[in-house]
Design a protein around this motif. Structure first.
Motif, mmCIF file in Angstrom:
data_model
loop_
_atom_site.group_PDB
_atom_site.id
_atom_site.type_symbol
_atom_site.label_atom_id
_atom_site.label_comp_id
_atom_site.label_asym_id
_atom_site.label_seq_id
_atom_site.Cartn_x
_atom_site.Cartn_y
_atom_site.Cartn_z
ATOM 1 N N SER A 588 49.930 48.844 42.902
ATOM 2 C CA SER A 588 49.935 50.067 42.101
ATOM 3 C C SER A 588 51.146 50.240 41.208
ATOM 4 C CB SER A 588 49.817 51.283 43.036
ATOM 5 O OG SER A 588 48.606 51.221 43.759
ATOM 6 N N SER A 589 52.109 49.352 41.275
ATOM 7 C CA SER A 589 53.235 49.454 40.346
ATOM 8 C C SER A 589 52.719 49.180 38.939
ATOM 9 C CB SER A 589 54.318 48.445 40.717
ATOM 10 O OG SER A 589 53.860 47.118 40.501
ATOM 11 N N PRO A 590 53.380 49.722 37.918
ATOM 12 C CA PRO A 590 52.914 49.493 36.536
ATOM 13 C C PRO A 590 52.721 48.017 36.206
ATOM 14 C CG PRO A 590 54.623 51.169 36.577
ATOM 15 C CD PRO A 590 54.546 50.613 37.973
ATOM 16 N N GLU A 591 53.651 47.187 36.662
ATOM 17 C CA GLU A 591 53.538 45.753 36.385
ATOM 18 C C GLU A 591 52.304 45.149 37.037
ATOM 19 O OE1 GLU A 591 55.865 41.561 37.427
ATOM 20 O OE2 GLU A 591 56.730 43.492 38.005
ATOM 21 N N ASN A 592 52.082 45.496 38.309
ATOM 22 C CA ASN A 592 50.951 44.911 39.028
ATOM 23 C C ASN A 592 49.620 45.515 38.617
ATOM 24 O OD1 ASN A 592 52.380 43.008 40.593
ATOM 25 N ND2 ASN A 592 53.053 44.601 41.992
ATOM 26 N N ARG A 593 49.626 46.747 38.109
ATOM 27 C CA ARG A 593 48.386 47.325 37.601
ATOM 28 C C ARG A 593 47.895 46.570 36.375
ATOM 29 N NH1 ARG A 593 44.740 49.687 40.086
ATOM 30 N NH2 ARG A 593 44.064 50.785 38.215
ATOM 31 N N GLU A 594 48.825 46.022 35.610
ATOM 32 C CA GLU A 594 48.417 45.210 34.460
ATOM 33 C C GLU A 594 47.814 43.888 34.921
ATOM 34 O OE1 GLU A 594 51.441 44.608 31.594
ATOM 35 O OE2 GLU A 594 51.858 46.745 31.302
ATOM 36 N N ILE A 595 48.354 43.349 35.996
ATOM 37 C CA ILE A 595 47.839 42.078 36.521
ATOM 38 C C ILE A 595 46.519 42.287 37.231
ATOM 39 C CG2 ILE A 595 48.287 40.227 38.186
ATOM 40 C CD1 ILE A 595 51.287 40.681 37.652
ATOM 41 N N TYR A 596 46.437 43.378 38.013
ATOM 42 C CA TYR A 596 45.225 43.639 38.805
ATOM 43 C C TYR A 596 44.795 45.099 38.611
ATOM 44 C CZ TYR A 596 41.894 43.791 42.606
ATOM 45 O OH TYR A 596 40.721 43.937 43.326
ATOM 46 N N PRO A 597 43.887 45.380 37.657
ATOM 47 C CA PRO A 597 43.474 46.765 37.373
ATOM 48 C C PRO A 597 42.238 47.245 38.147
ATOM 49 C CG PRO A 597 42.654 45.312 35.670
ATOM 50 C CD PRO A 597 43.410 44.438 36.633
ATOM 51 N N TRP A 598 41.618 46.395 38.948
ATOM 52 C CA TRP A 598 40.365 46.753 39.612
ATOM 53 C C TRP A 598 40.615 47.505 40.921
ATOM 54 C CZ3 TRP A 598 41.757 41.873 37.961
ATOM 55 C CH2 TRP A 598 41.189 41.469 36.743
ATOM 56 N N GLU A 599 39.525 47.997 41.521
ATOM 57 C CA GLU A 599 39.658 48.685 42.802
ATOM 58 C C GLU A 599 40.200 47.731 43.865
ATOM 59 O OE1 GLU A 599 37.061 52.388 44.047
ATOM 60 O OE2 GLU A 599 35.790 50.631 43.705
ATOM 61 N N ALA A 669 49.027 38.830 46.897
ATOM 62 C CA ALA A 669 47.583 39.034 47.044
ATOM 63 C C ALA A 669 46.935 39.479 45.745
ATOM 64 C CB ALA A 669 47.317 40.048 48.149
ATOM 65 N N SER A 670 47.566 40.448 45.064
ATOM 66 C CA SER A 670 46.955 40.955 43.831
ATOM 67 C C SER A 670 46.848 39.858 42.781
ATOM 68 C CB SER A 670 47.768 42.130 43.292
ATOM 69 O OG SER A 670 49.109 41.745 43.031
ATOM 70 N N ARG A 671 47.817 38.965 42.734
ATOM 71 C CA ARG A 671 47.794 37.885 41.741
ATOM 72 C C ARG A 671 46.716 36.855 42.052
ATOM 73 N NH1 ARG A 671 52.515 40.258 41.358
ATOM 74 N NH2 ARG A 671 53.851 39.992 39.513
ATOM 75 N N ILE A 672 46.536 36.565 43.323
ATOM 76 C CA ILE A 672 45.490 35.600 43.700
ATOM 77 C C ILE A 672 44.113 36.165 43.394
ATOM 78 C CG2 ILE A 672 44.437 34.372 45.635
ATOM 79 C CD1 ILE A 672 47.214 34.230 46.920
ATOM 80 N N LEU A 673 43.891 37.436 43.759
ATOM 81 C CA LEU A 673 42.592 38.063 43.481
ATOM 82 C C LEU A 673 42.344 38.148 41.975
ATOM 83 C CD1 LEU A 673 42.563 40.924 46.141
ATOM 84 C CD2 LEU A 673 40.944 39.020 46.004
ATOM 85 N N SER A 674 43.391 38.445 41.220
ATOM 86 C CA SER A 674 43.239 38.532 39.764
ATOM 87 C C SER A 674 42.850 37.182 39.182
ATOM 88 C CB SER A 674 44.544 39.020 39.143
ATOM 89 O OG SER A 674 44.449 39.051 37.730
#
Length: 762
Positions: A588-599, A669-674
């Motif tokens: 949910s950080s601004p940086e990670n929201r750009e990488i992973y915007p999905w639910e 995790a968010s980067r792998i899913l993205s």
């Protein structure tokens, strides 16, 4: 008189001729018998015509990822079969010009070539000139050894004649080109063309074809990767012979001999050998080892090869970062990457990603380096699961009448362990002994041993809280009290439906059971899949060498809860990846929201002494698990980690105090899913509201406002918090005077003293 003398001489000559002829006949018979006997004794092992016709070259099994990319071959000999019609003419010209100029006209043995070679060798005083035809070389490679003896040469001649009788010239050349060894474990020009030049054999240039033919004489000596100049000179000799035999023009000769000799980088790198090793064993169990290595199977995996390489890199980077931050003395970087089969005292980790609907496993990484250790920590190790077990407990609680707004007081909670009733207690001691302080201290110490008091990760208490807050912040006491309320057996039965063997002990609520990561992560597939747990699938399809399908995967599911319960639990876990959750910053950080915007949703997990750290995350389609810890299951010894203490006075051991699943595992995790979602969409990022990656909401799910402190529904939206419930299940009462807290159905207490229960209680 003279005539008579002449007749006598003629008769005498005739008798001599007959005698010599008879002797020659006898000698011929004796030689023939000797040759026959020699053949009979030494050629019993020659192949029969039927063996020649039915001879099959061992074929490797090819392994493809989910997008059809060839990523590996299982083979005793790395080979790719080609047909005669696929051979470019200049490759056929190169081999005949260099190895067998009369290939299409001789009967298998080139008599004129043998004579020329013998004369040349006599002139040079050495056996430098060979005369073996392609048929002779083939007979030697297929059925004979390379020993130098007259017996072997006789056998070779006989097998050569058999080959020429049973096969056409085109078939002989096809078999030859499929059989020859061309260095670095590569057999056949089909595989060699791809391995050295990254192209199919039909696309080889004249120079490339000449390079492969030139390598046949001494494959390792004329290896373009190890000695480019030497191989180039050998290549140009082949090109010159093609020119001298009028197979190419002078212009082509000049152009090809001056061309650069460039090889592609080695391919088929086994970065994810844990996955390949696993499926290789599975195929061998089902079809046999011979089929895997020699029968040319086509094995299509559910694996995403690009994602796996990416996840492998991220995992190592993250664990290296932890090693650096905690100043570990033993680190992964202390060991050479090519070191094989060692104990790995450094920080380990693993990744497992599965499609929650189909069961297709997209990646499975069992450690940081397969060469270092073949132990697959995802599939084989049993690790304490920590707080990752809590969603299983809360699923059972929702079925028993809990809601997302159920309130429990997070405070002292003591459990009398097994054996409590068999030890002496202070309350039973006579006054005379109570005066003895040493005796009192010993009893207190003994009671403490049998009295378990769960504590939260932060070592603080949260007071009255809703289930959502307990999940978001991973409070332990709430979990244990929930288990006390709904019953340990209830939890154990529900865990069994999730595919997990959880002992009916209160400590299980804190993740003390040791489970395989693959089972723990796969259990979560029930949440985004409407309550259906899916069985992992690693192999999608298997074909034989003729293209016939041998097996095709089928999705298998187990209904572990109703869709509305699964959705409520998923919605609770969405709080974990939002701001304030234990994995909030990673999603949910601004940086990670750009990488992973999905639910997203998930749960962190950390065990006692920080020996294991977990994060299991998901969206509407995929479930991803990341684990890290040490192979010895124990805290690091003083000589392998600089001893230090944190601000709370806790000794840093295990992975490190404060380094739980949220810090150790969730960040990648968010980067792998993205990366996987982008791979699914041909390199593009779909919109954040893409239905494929959103959680499917059942029709009986409703939203109501609650008082965040009491957990009751409220009509005051300004001071309320929106919460989700199921109309099929219990809804909280409306807040009214006289109601204090929205306690669970069976949980009532007004006693200010700490709650004490027995481990034997259900």
């Amino acid at each position: 008189m003279k005539r008579k003398t002449k007749n006598n001489k003629n008769a005498k000559f005739t008798r001599l001729v007959l005698i010599y002829f008879s002797i020659l006949c006898i000698l011929a018979v004796m030689i023939a018998y000797g040759v026959y006997y020699l053949f009979k004794v030494n050629t019993n092992d020659l192949p029969s015509p039927s063996e020649l016709i039915n001879y099959q070259i061992a074929l490797p099994s090819k392994v493809y990822d989910c997008r059809g990319e060839l990523i590996h071959t299982f083979a005793t000999e790395q080979r790719a079969l080609i047909k005669y019609r696929d051979l470019p003419q200049h490759l056929k010209d190169a081999i005949t010009s260099t190895e067998d100029g009369n290939f299409y006209t001789h009967f298998g043995i080139d008599l004129m070539g043998t004579v020329r070679a013998a004369i040349t060798n006599l002139k040079r005083g050495s056996a430098s000139q060979g005369a073996s035809t392609l048929s002779q070389q083939l007979s030697r490679n297929l059925f004979l050894s390379h020993e130098r003896s007259w017996i072997r040469k006789i056998k070779e001649a006989m097998v050569t004649l058999l080959i020429e009788k049973e096969f056409s010239k085109e078939e002989i050349m096809e078999i030859y080109f499929n059989k020859v060894y061309i260095g670095e474990g590569v057999y056949g020009v089909g595989r060699a063309a791809d391995y050295y030049f990254g192209k199919s054999v039909s696309d080889l240039t004249i120079a490339e074809a000449a390079t492969l033919v030139g390598m046949l004489q001494r494959p390792n000596y004329f290896n373009p990767r190890s000695n480019n100049q030497r191989t180039r000179e050998r290549r140009n000799l082949v090109i010159w012979r093609m020119y001298k035999t009028n197979k190419i023009t002078k212009k082509e000769y000049e152009r090809e001999r001056n061309s650069d000799l460039i090889c592609v980088d080695r391919n088929y790198d086994d970065l994810n050998s844990f996955y390949l090793y696993y499926i290789g064993n599975e195929v061998a169990k089902k079809y046999g080892k011979k089929a895997l290595y020699e029968d040319g199977l086509s094995i299509h995996l559910t694996l995403d090869w690009d994602l796996t390489q990416y996840a492998d890199s991220l995992l190592n980077m993250q664990l290296t970062k932890i090693e650096d931050e905690l100043d570990y003395e033993i680190r992964y970087s202390n060991y050479e990457p090519e070191t094989t089969d060692i104990k790995t005292p450094y920080l380990q980790g693993g990744v497992f990603l599965i499609d929650a609907h189909t069961g297709h496993v997209k990646t499975m990484i069992g450690g940081r380096n397969f060469k270092h250790s073949k132990l697959n920590r995802i599939m084989q190790s049993r690790r304490q699961v920590g707080s990752s077990i809590k969603p299983i407990i809360y699923t059972a609680a929702l079925e028993k009448g809990y809601t997302t707004a159920t309130v429990i007081r997070d405070d002292d909670f003591k459990i009398r362990m097994f054996g409590w009733d068999r030890i002496p207690h202070l309350e039973d001691a006579p006054d005379s002994l109570l005066a003895n302080q040493a005796y009192v201290d010993s009893l207190k110490k003994l009671e403490k041993k049998y009295l378990y008091s769960p504590s939260n990760y932060t070592k603080t208490q949260g007071g009255y809280m809703t289930l959502r807050k307990a999940v978001r912040n991973s409070f332990n006491i709430y979990a244990v009290k929930t288990m006390y309320d709904i019953g340990k057996v209830t939890v154990a039965k529900k865990a069994d439906m999730f595919g997990l063997k959880v002992p009916p002990y209160y400590s299980s609520a804190l993740g003390t059971p040791e489970l395989k990561p693959v089972d723990m992560i796969s259990a979560y597939t029930a949440f985004p899949n409407q309550g259906r747990r899916v069985k992992p699938i690693y192999i999608d399809k298997v074909y034989d060498k003729y293209g016939n399908i041998l097996e095709s995967s089928t999705t298998e599911t187990v209904q572990v809860c109703e869709p509305d319960v699964a959705y409520l639990m998923t919605d609770l876990m969405k709080s974990v990846t939002k701001p304030g959750g234990t994995a909030g910053s990673s999603f949910s950080s601004p940086e990670n929201r750009e990488i992973y915007p999905w639910e997203s949703a998930g749960k962190t997990g950390t065990t006692d002494d920080y020996k294991d750290a977990w994060f299991i995350g998901m969206n509407g389609k995929y479930v991803l698990g990341v684990w890290t810890g040490f192979d010895n299951y124990s805290a690091l010894s003083g000589d392998s980690l600089t001893v230090r203490f944190d601000s709370l006075g806790h000794k840093v051991n295990g992975i490190g105090h404060g380094i739980g699943g949220g810090k150790a595992c969730a960040p990648i995790a968010s980067r792998i899913l993205s990366r996987l979602i982008v791979n699914d969409n041909d390199g593009k990022m779909p919109p954040a509201n893409d239905a494929r990656y959103s959680f499917k909401r059942p029709e009986n799910i409703v939203e109501e406002y609650i008082d965040p402190e009491t957990g009751f529904r409220t009509l005051n939206k300004a001071n309320g918090t929106k919460e989700v419930f199921s109309t099929r299940l219990r809804l909280p009462e409306l807040q009214r005077p006289g109601l204090r807290y929205n306690f669970p159905p069976r949980y009532r207490y007004d006693d200010p003293n700490p709650l004490i229960v027995d481990e034997l209680n259900n």
